[in-house]
Design an enzyme around this catalytic site. Structure first.
Site, short mmCIF file in Angstrom:
data_model
loop_
_atom_site.label_atom_id
_atom_site.label_comp_id
_atom_site.label_asym_id
_atom_site.label_seq_id
_atom_site.Cartn_x
_atom_site.Cartn_y
_atom_site.Cartn_z
N ARG A 228 0.83 -1.21 0.00
CA ARG A 228 0.00 0.00 0.00
C ARG A 228 0.87 1.27 0.00
NH1 ARG A 228 -5.08 -0.65 2.53
NH2 ARG A 228 -4.87 1.27 3.70
N ARG B 104 8.73 6.20 -4.54
CA ARG B 104 8.84 7.13 -5.68
C ARG B 104 10.21 7.78 -5.74
NH1 ARG B 104 4.21 10.06 -3.34
NH2 ARG B 104 2.38 8.89 -4.06
N ARG C 189 -7.02 -7.44 14.15
CA ARG C 189 -6.17 -6.59 14.97
C ARG C 189 -7.07 -5.47 15.46
NH1 ARG C 189 -2.08 -7.11 18.17
NH2 ARG C 189 -0.55 -5.43 18.10
N ARG D 133 0.74 6.05 15.72
CA ARG D 133 0.59 7.37 15.12
C ARG D 133 0.01 8.34 16.13
NH1 ARG D 133 -2.23 5.04 9.58
NH2 ARG D 133 -3.59 3.73 10.80
N GLU E 188 -2.69 6.44 18.64
CA GLU E 188 -3.31 5.18 18.18
C GLU E 188 -2.44 4.00 18.64
OE1 GLU E 188 -4.70 5.40 14.09
OE2 GLU E 188 -4.08 3.32 13.77
N TYR F 286 -9.35 -6.25 3.71
CA TYR F 286 -8.73 -4.98 4.12
C TYR F 286 -9.10 -3.91 3.09
CZ TYR F 286 -4.70 -2.20 5.94
OH TYR F 286 -3.87 -1.25 6.49
N ASP G 163 -10.37 -0.31 1.59
CA ASP G 163 -10.39 1.13 1.83
C ASP G 163 -11.83 1.61 1.65
OD1 ASP G 163 -7.71 1.49 2.39
OD2 ASP G 163 -7.17 1.65 0.28
N1 UDP Z 1 3.79 0.86 7.41
C1 UDP Z 1 5.09 0.95 7.89
N2 UDP Z 1 5.55 2.18 8.26
C2 UDP Z 1 4.80 3.30 8.19
C3 UDP Z 1 3.49 3.19 7.70
C4 UDP Z 1 3.01 1.96 7.32
O1 UDP Z 1 5.79 -0.04 7.97
O2 UDP Z 1 5.29 4.40 8.56
C5 UDP Z 1 3.29 -0.48 7.02
C6 UDP Z 1 2.54 -1.20 8.15
O3 UDP Z 1 2.80 -2.58 8.06
C7 UDP Z 1 1.11 -0.89 7.83
C8 UDP Z 1 1.11 -0.91 6.30
O4 UDP Z 1 2.37 -0.37 5.95
O5 UDP Z 1 0.24 -1.84 8.38
C9 UDP Z 1 -0.01 -0.11 5.67
O6 UDP Z 1 0.02 1.21 6.16
P1 UDP Z 1 -1.20 2.22 5.99
O7 UDP Z 1 -0.81 3.49 6.67
O8 UDP Z 1 -1.54 2.27 4.55
O9 UDP Z 1 -2.34 1.47 6.76
P2 UDP Z 1 -3.67 1.94 7.51
O10 UDP Z 1 -3.42 1.51 8.92
O11 UDP Z 1 -3.80 3.42 7.37
O12 UDP Z 1 -4.78 1.16 6.87
#
Ligand code: UDP
Length: 386
Positions: free
Chosen positions: A175, A179, A252, A283, A303, A351, A353
């Protein structure tokens, strides 16, 4: 359809799937009741108002989609703002740009051009390049290499999922874009934003004219509730519907610590990820930044990922091989039940969106309306109009 019941449809769960389904059925002339176990409508998109700041009570929700149709659909209920998600990563008190892009590479290695960044990544992945990475760790190391993996992925991922990265599927981090331009926009999608005035505006508009009841636990009172309607649309957890008959699916969970602060700006950004394992939260969200708030105070939320235990809220399905197999078996059982439709992140164990949930609800409700009417209803100006 049998017409003796009070409602044509009982919709279990007032999240996005339930709201869209109810809206479209209502527009097509069907009588619906939406119920929810919790005390609010809107599911996890629900926002609490704190003096004009819309607090994303159940985690940051940033709407993004590449579908013109879905973007037009949501904007037909409430206009969206121009918020662009540019989360930051904090690792050992240093701040880095996300997703992984030229800004991150410059902050990490001092490289200034895409060519130098590519060389650096190539050097970083050399020892890990494996043709068929078997898990998230192998995949990450083979794509971004050791520096990025150890600073930004391993710690965050292991606390987020409560498992070692070696035991997780790679798709979870696919996800995150990688870039070689100076572009901090987290999403590659064509459209993104936040509903102006918050998500409740969207879900309230979807549910306008539809009967709703909160604090109603469908599974506890299933027999009586089923009698209310000819058909049920179920959006709760798949395994719970069957009383965990063939096993429990894993999820989870999350816990949120909300704090009102007497300061104008706490962190200068809506989303800051704390990527080291030792910090227990993943976060901090500062809600006012989603809507460019100018209030003299602020609200932040930490969180915390949590194990899913009985009674806690399921947030993320854990789509590994074992759980997917079990979910497939439950889906087969679900499909055999007459007069039952199911969908959404929990009932499909996917999962999803938000845009995917809406797309899935629109597809399923369209099929439903056609099967009931034998043709597409003229009253249905929701889906038909787009
Ligand atoms: N992830 C990570 N570092 C980050 C952000 C995300 O390793 O700083 C990984 C983590 O395994 C996470 C996945 O990427 O579950 C997807 O992140 P995203 O923020 O897209 O997930 P959300 O919790 O917002 O659905």
């Amino acid at each position: 359809m049998e017409k003796r019941r009070v409602y044509d449809y009982l919709i279990v769960g007032a999240g996005l799937f339930g709201c869209v389904f109810a809206h479209e059925l209502h527009q097509a002339g069907f009588k619906c009741l939406v119920i929810d176990k919790r005390g609010h409508l809107g599911g996890n998109t629900y926002c609490r108002d704190e003096g004009g700041i819309k607090v994303h009570e159940f985690g940051a929700h940033v709407f993004h989609t590449s579908s013109e149709r879905i973007w037009a659909y949501v904007n037909s209920f409430v206009p969206f703002n121009r918020y662009t998600n540019c989360p930051l990563a904090r690792y050992k008190n240093k701040v880095f740009s996300l997703p992984f892009n030229m800004n991150t590479f410059n902050q990490l290695w001092g490289v200034t051009t895409p060519e130098k960044a590519r060389l650096k990544i190539r050097e970083q992945v050399r020892e890990y390049s494996t043709k068929f990475p078997k898990n998230l760790e192998e995949y990450a190391l083979s794509v971004v290499g050791s520096d990025i993996y150890h600073r930004f992925i391993k710690g965050y991922t292991e606390k987020q999922w409560g498992r070692e990265a070696r035991e997780l599927p790679a798709f979870l981090i696919k996800r995150i874009p990688l870039r070689f331009t100076y572009d901090n926009n987290y999403f590659d999608d064509r459209y993104q934003g936040i509903p102006i005035g918050g998500y409740n505006k969207l879900t309230d508009a979807l549910l306008k004219g539809v009967d709703t009841k909160v604090n109603v636990d469908y599974l506890k009172d299933k027999v009586a509730l089923d009698l209310l309607a000819c058909k049920v649309v179920y959006t709760g957890p798949l395994d719970a519907f069957f009383g965990y008959e063939i096993g429990r699916l894993e999820y989870r969970s999350l816990a949120f610590e909300h704090e009102n602060l007497d300061c104008y700006d706490y962190q200068g950004n809506a989303v800051v990820n704390f990527t080291e394992f030792e910090i227990p939260y993943t976060r901090i969200i500062e809600h006012k930044h989603f809507e460019f708030g100018k209030q003299p105070y602020t609200v932040v939320s930490r969180e915390y990922p949590r194990a899913f235990t009985r009674g806690s809220e399921p947030f993320y399905p854990i789509n590994d091989a074992r759980n997917n197999q079990l979910a497939d078996a439950y889906r087969v059982m679900m499909n055999r039940i007459p007069n039952l439709i199911f969908g959404g992140r929990l009932a499909e164990y996917k999962y999803y969106d938000m845009d995917q949930v809406i797309a899935s609800a629109l597809t399923k409700v369209k099929q439903e309306i056609i099967s009931q009417n034998g043709f597409e209803s003229e009253q249905n100006n929701g889906i038909g109009a787009i």
